[in-house]
Design a protein around this motif. Structure first.
Motif, PDB file in Angstrom:
ATOM      1  N   UNK A 197       0.696  -1.175  -0.115  1.00 46.64           N
ATOM      2  CA  UNK A 197      -0.057  -0.008  -0.116  1.00 46.64           C
ATOM      3  C   UNK A 197       0.754   1.465  -0.285  1.00 46.64           C
ATOM      4  N   UNK A 198       2.027   1.134   1.018  1.00 49.88           N
ATOM      5  CA  UNK A 198       2.572   2.180   0.907  1.00 49.88           C
ATOM      6  C   UNK A 198       3.525   2.494  -0.339  1.00 49.88           C
ATOM      7  N   UNK A 199       3.864   1.439  -1.051  1.00 53.77           N
ATOM      8  CA  UNK A 199       4.596   1.690  -2.619  1.00 53.77           C
ATOM      9  C   UNK A 199       3.581   2.272  -3.420  1.00 53.77           C
ATOM     10  N   UNK A 200       2.494   1.942  -3.629  1.00 52.91           N
ATOM     11  CA  UNK A 200       1.399   2.491  -4.349  1.00 52.91           C
ATOM     12  C   UNK A 200       1.245   3.814  -4.101  1.00 52.91           C
ATOM     13  N   UNK A 201       1.137   4.433  -2.787  1.00 56.77           N
ATOM     14  CA  UNK A 201       0.962   5.545  -2.591  1.00 56.77           C
ATOM     15  C   UNK A 201       2.054   6.677  -2.934  1.00 56.77           C
ATOM     16  N   UNK A 202       3.303   6.234  -2.571  1.00 54.27           N
ATOM     17  CA  UNK A 202       4.284   6.624  -3.081  1.00 54.27           C
ATOM     18  C   UNK A 202       4.462   6.999  -4.662  1.00 54.27           C
ATOM     19  N   UNK A 203       4.247   5.943  -5.279  1.00 53.67           N
ATOM     20  CA  UNK A 203       4.137   5.890  -6.535  1.00 53.67           C
ATOM     21  C   UNK A 203       3.175   7.079  -7.314  1.00 53.67           C
ATOM     22  N   UNK A 204       2.110   7.185  -6.592  1.00 52.50           N
ATOM     23  CA  UNK A 204       0.991   7.858  -7.139  1.00 52.50           C
ATOM     24  C   UNK A 204       1.298   9.529  -6.845  1.00 52.50           C
ATOM     25  N   UNK A 205       2.152   9.575  -5.860  1.00 56.94           N
ATOM     26  CA  UNK A 205       2.669  10.975  -5.379  1.00 56.94           C
ATOM     27  C   UNK A 205       3.827  11.431  -6.473  1.00 56.94           C
ATOM     28  N   UNK A 206       4.735  10.298  -6.718  1.00 56.22           N
ATOM     29  CA  UNK A 206       5.791  10.707  -7.511  1.00 56.22           C
ATOM     30  C   UNK A 206       5.759  10.839  -8.980  1.00 56.22           C
ATOM     31  N   UNK A 207       4.783  10.049  -9.523  1.00 55.54           N
ATOM     32  CA  UNK A 207       4.997   9.698 -11.237  1.00 55.54           C
ATOM     33  C   UNK A 207       4.712  10.702 -11.766  1.00 55.54           C
ATOM     34  N   UNK A 208       5.279  11.002 -12.805  1.00 56.55           N
ATOM     35  CA  UNK A 208       5.352  12.273 -13.792  1.00 56.55           C
ATOM     36  C   UNK A 208       4.257  11.960 -14.717  1.00 56.55           C
ATOM     37  N   UNK A 209       3.266  12.825 -14.620  1.00 57.00           N
ATOM     38  CA  UNK A 209       2.059  12.971 -15.157  1.00 57.00           C
ATOM     39  C   UNK A 209       2.100  13.053 -16.942  1.00 57.00           C
ATOM     40  N   UNK A 210       3.145  14.086 -17.044  1.00 55.04           N
ATOM     41  CA  UNK A 210       3.569  14.345 -18.373  1.00 55.04           C
ATOM     42  C   UNK A 210       4.087  13.127 -19.378  1.00 55.04           C
ATOM     43  N   UNK A 211       5.006  12.389 -18.594  1.00 56.00           N
ATOM     44  CA  UNK A 211       5.622  11.472 -19.109  1.00 56.00           C
ATOM     45  C   UNK A 211       4.591  10.357 -19.400  1.00 56.00           C
ATOM     46  N   UNK A 212       3.671  10.062 -18.507  1.00 53.43           N
ATOM     47  CA  UNK A 212       2.446   9.255 -18.547  1.00 53.43           C
ATOM     48  C   UNK A 212       1.723   9.506 -19.880  1.00 53.43           C
ATOM     49  N   UNK A 213       1.406  10.561 -20.160  1.00 49.23           N
ATOM     50  CA  UNK A 213       0.616  11.271 -21.047  1.00 49.23           C
ATOM     51  C   UNK A 213       1.256  11.059 -22.431  1.00 49.23           C
ATOM     52  N   UNK A 214       2.614  11.316 -22.442  1.00 47.31           N
ATOM     53  CA  UNK A 214       3.527  11.187 -23.506  1.00 47.31           C
ATOM     54  C   UNK A 214       3.655   9.647 -24.162  1.00 47.31           C
ATOM     55  N   UNK A 215       3.774   8.859 -22.841  1.00 48.46           N
ATOM     56  CA  UNK A 215       3.735   7.394 -23.425  1.00 48.46           C
ATOM     57  C   UNK A 215       2.423   6.889 -24.001  1.00 48.46           C
ATOM     58  N   UNK A 216       1.285   7.433 -23.620  1.00 51.43           N
ATOM     59  CA  UNK A 216       0.055   7.154 -24.338  1.00 51.43           C
ATOM     60  C   UNK A 216       0.030   7.589 -25.723  1.00 51.43           C
ATOM     61  N   UNK A 217       0.567   8.967 -25.875  1.00 51.34           N
ATOM     62  CA  UNK A 217       0.508   9.227 -27.333  1.00 51.34           C
ATOM     63  C   UNK A 217       1.306   8.470 -28.353  1.00 51.34           C
ATOM     64  N   UNK A 218       2.487   8.176 -27.751  1.00 56.53           N
ATOM     65  CA  UNK A 218       3.637   7.130 -28.493  1.00 56.53           C
ATOM     66  C   UNK A 218       2.987   6.113 -28.525  1.00 56.53           C
ATOM     67  N   UNK A 229       0.657  -0.154 -14.861  1.00 54.41           N
ATOM     68  CA  UNK A 229       0.450  -0.895 -16.097  1.00 54.41           C
ATOM     69  C   UNK A 229      -1.259  -0.740 -16.244  1.00 54.41           C
ATOM     70  N   UNK A 230      -1.921  -1.195 -15.143  1.00 53.54           N
ATOM     71  CA  UNK A 230      -3.364  -0.933 -15.395  1.00 53.54           C
ATOM     72  C   UNK A 230      -3.859   0.372 -15.558  1.00 53.54           C
ATOM     73  N   UNK A 231      -3.320   1.402 -15.364  1.00 56.54           N
ATOM     74  CA  UNK A 231      -3.744   2.798 -15.358  1.00 56.54           C
ATOM     75  C   UNK A 231      -3.274   3.059 -16.960  1.00 56.54           C
ATOM     76  N   UNK A 232      -2.273   2.445 -17.358  1.00 55.94           N
ATOM     77  CA  UNK A 232      -1.772   2.618 -18.818  1.00 55.94           C
ATOM     78  C   UNK A 232      -2.677   1.925 -19.827  1.00 55.94           C
ATOM     79  N   UNK A 233      -3.212   0.580 -19.564  1.00 54.21           N
ATOM     80  CA  UNK A 233      -4.309   0.140 -20.235  1.00 54.21           C
ATOM     81  C   UNK A 233      -5.491   0.825 -20.337  1.00 54.21           C
ATOM     82  N   UNK A 234      -6.033   1.303 -19.172  1.00 52.75           N
ATOM     83  CA  UNK A 234      -7.310   2.063 -19.211  1.00 52.75           C
ATOM     84  C   UNK A 234      -7.315   3.240 -20.017  1.00 52.75           C
TER      85      UNK A 234
END
Length: 298
Positions: free
Chosen positions: A109-130, A252-257
Motif C-alpha cells: 500500500x505504501x509503495x502505491x501511495x508513493x508511486x501515485x505521489x511521484x509519478x510524472x504525469x507528463x511522461x505518462x501522457x507522452x507514453x500514451x501518445x507514443x 500498467x493497469x492505468x496505462x491500459x485503461x
C-alpha cells in the motif's frame, strides 16, 4: 555510478577522516548494508556501540538530510545488489514471523501511495501518445517482470492489431523478435531490481534501431531508463525472496485503461464480437441468473 555505490565508495575513501565512532558506523554499513538499510538509528547505534545521536549526526555529515535519507540510499543498494539468499535473510530480520500478511500488504500500500505521489504525469501522457501513434508495439519483460509484460500484452492485443509480446527464452530469440523494430515503432521494456541484462541489451538495440523506447521501472537511475525516451516510474520492493510488484502492476493497469479510453469505439466493437464468441464456445462459466436476465421480457 548510482548514489548507492557512491555512498560505499565515499565511506571507503574517507575512512581515515572519520572519528572512532564514525568509523564503527562506516564499517558496519560497508559490511552489513543489507541489515543497516532497515535499522532505526537507535538500533544501528546499539549494534555498533555508539549513541543514536552519533548515527544521526553521521548521516548529516555525509550530506544527507537526516538518517531516513541515508536509509533510502541503502535500500536502493540492496534491491539491485543482494542475492536471493541475502534478500531472504534481510527480509526475515525486517518482517519477522508474526503478522506477515499485514506487513506485506502495508508495504505494498505504501509503495502505491508513493508511486501515485511521484509519478510524472507528463511522461505518462507522452507514453500514451507514443503508443497510440506507433506502427508496431513490442512488449518485453523477463523473469519476475514477465507476468507484467504478459498482462499488458493481453489487454493491448484487445485494443490494437499491431502488438507483439516478445518471448524471452534466450537472448538470441529476443533480438530475432525485435530485429525489425524501427522508427515509428515503440518498444516497452519492463524491468525491476535485480535488473535483467537481456532487457537492458534489447532496449539498447531497439534504441539504436530508431524505435521509440518506453521503460517501466523503479527509478530514473535504472539501467533500462538510460535507453528510454520516456520512463514510467513505479516503486518496487522485495517481500522476502519474492519481488513485490504491486505498484508497477497498478501503473500498467492505468496505462491500459487510459489507452483503452482513447480507443473506446474500437474496443467496444471488439468486446461485442468477443462476447458472442465466448458464449458460443462456452469460454466462461455462466451463472443461472444471467440466462434468466437475458430471457426477461422488457
Amino acid at each position: 555510478m548510482d548514489k548507492s555505490n557512491d555512498l560505499i565508495k565515499k565511506l571507503q575513501d574517507n575512512m581515515n577522516e572519520f572519528s572512532k565512532g564514525q568509523k564503527l558506523i562506516a564499517w558496519y554499513i560497508i559490511n552489513h548494508y543489507g541489515k543497516a538499510a532497515y535499522m532505526t538509528a537507535a538500533k544501528l547505534g546499539e549494534d555498533v556501540g555508539v549513541s543514536e545521536s552519533t548515527v544521526v549526526r553521521f548521516a548529516n555529515e555525509l550530506g544527507y538530510d537526516g538518517y531516513p535519507k541515508l536509509q533510502k540510499v541503502l535500500q536502493e543498494l540492496i534491491k539491485s545488489k543482494l542475492t536471493a539468499v541475502q534478500r531472504l535473510e534481510v527480509s526475515s530480520n525486517r518482517i519477522g514471523d508474526e503478522n506477515i500478511l499485514k506487513s506485506v500488504l502495508s508495504s505494498d500500500m505504501e509503495k502505491i501511495k508513493i508511486t501515485m505521489e511521484e509519478i510524472d504525469h507528463s511522461s505518462f501522457n507522452n507514453t500514451i501518445e507514443t503508443i497510440l501513434n506507433a506502427n508496431k508495439i513490442y512488449i518485453l519483460g523477463v523473469r519476475s517482470s514477465a507476468p507484467l509484460a504478459s498482462f499488458l500484452g493481453f489487454y493491448f492485443n484487445l485494443i490494437f492489431d499491431n502488438v507483439r509480446l516478445v518471448h524471452t527464452t534466450s537472448v538470441s530469440e529476443i533480438f530475432e523478435q525485435i530485429i525489425n523494430a524501427t522508427s515509428g515503432d515503440v518498444v516497452i521494456g519492463i524491468s525491476f531490481p535485480r535488473y535483467s541484462k537481456r532487457t537492458i541489451k534489447a532496449m539498447q538495440f531497439a534504441k539504436d534501431q530508431g524505435a521509440s523506447v518506453v521503460a517501466i521501472t523503479d527509478s530514473y537511475e535504472s539501467p533500462v531508463a538510460q535507453y528510454a525516451d520516456s520512463s514510467l516510474i513505479a516503486r518496487s520492493d522485495m517481500a522476502s525472496f519474492a519481488d513485490s510488484l504491486v505498484a508497477p502492476l497498478s501503473v500498467i493497469n492505468a496505462l491500459i485503461v487510459a489507452v483503452g479510453m482513447r480507443r473506446k469505439e474500437h474496443l467496444f466493437k471488439t468486446f461485442e464480437r468477443l462476447e458472442n464468441i465466448w458464449d458460443e464456445y462456452q469460454v466462461y462459466e455462466k451463472p443461472d441468473h444471467v440466462d434468466q436476465f437475458r430471457k426477461a421480457d422488457f
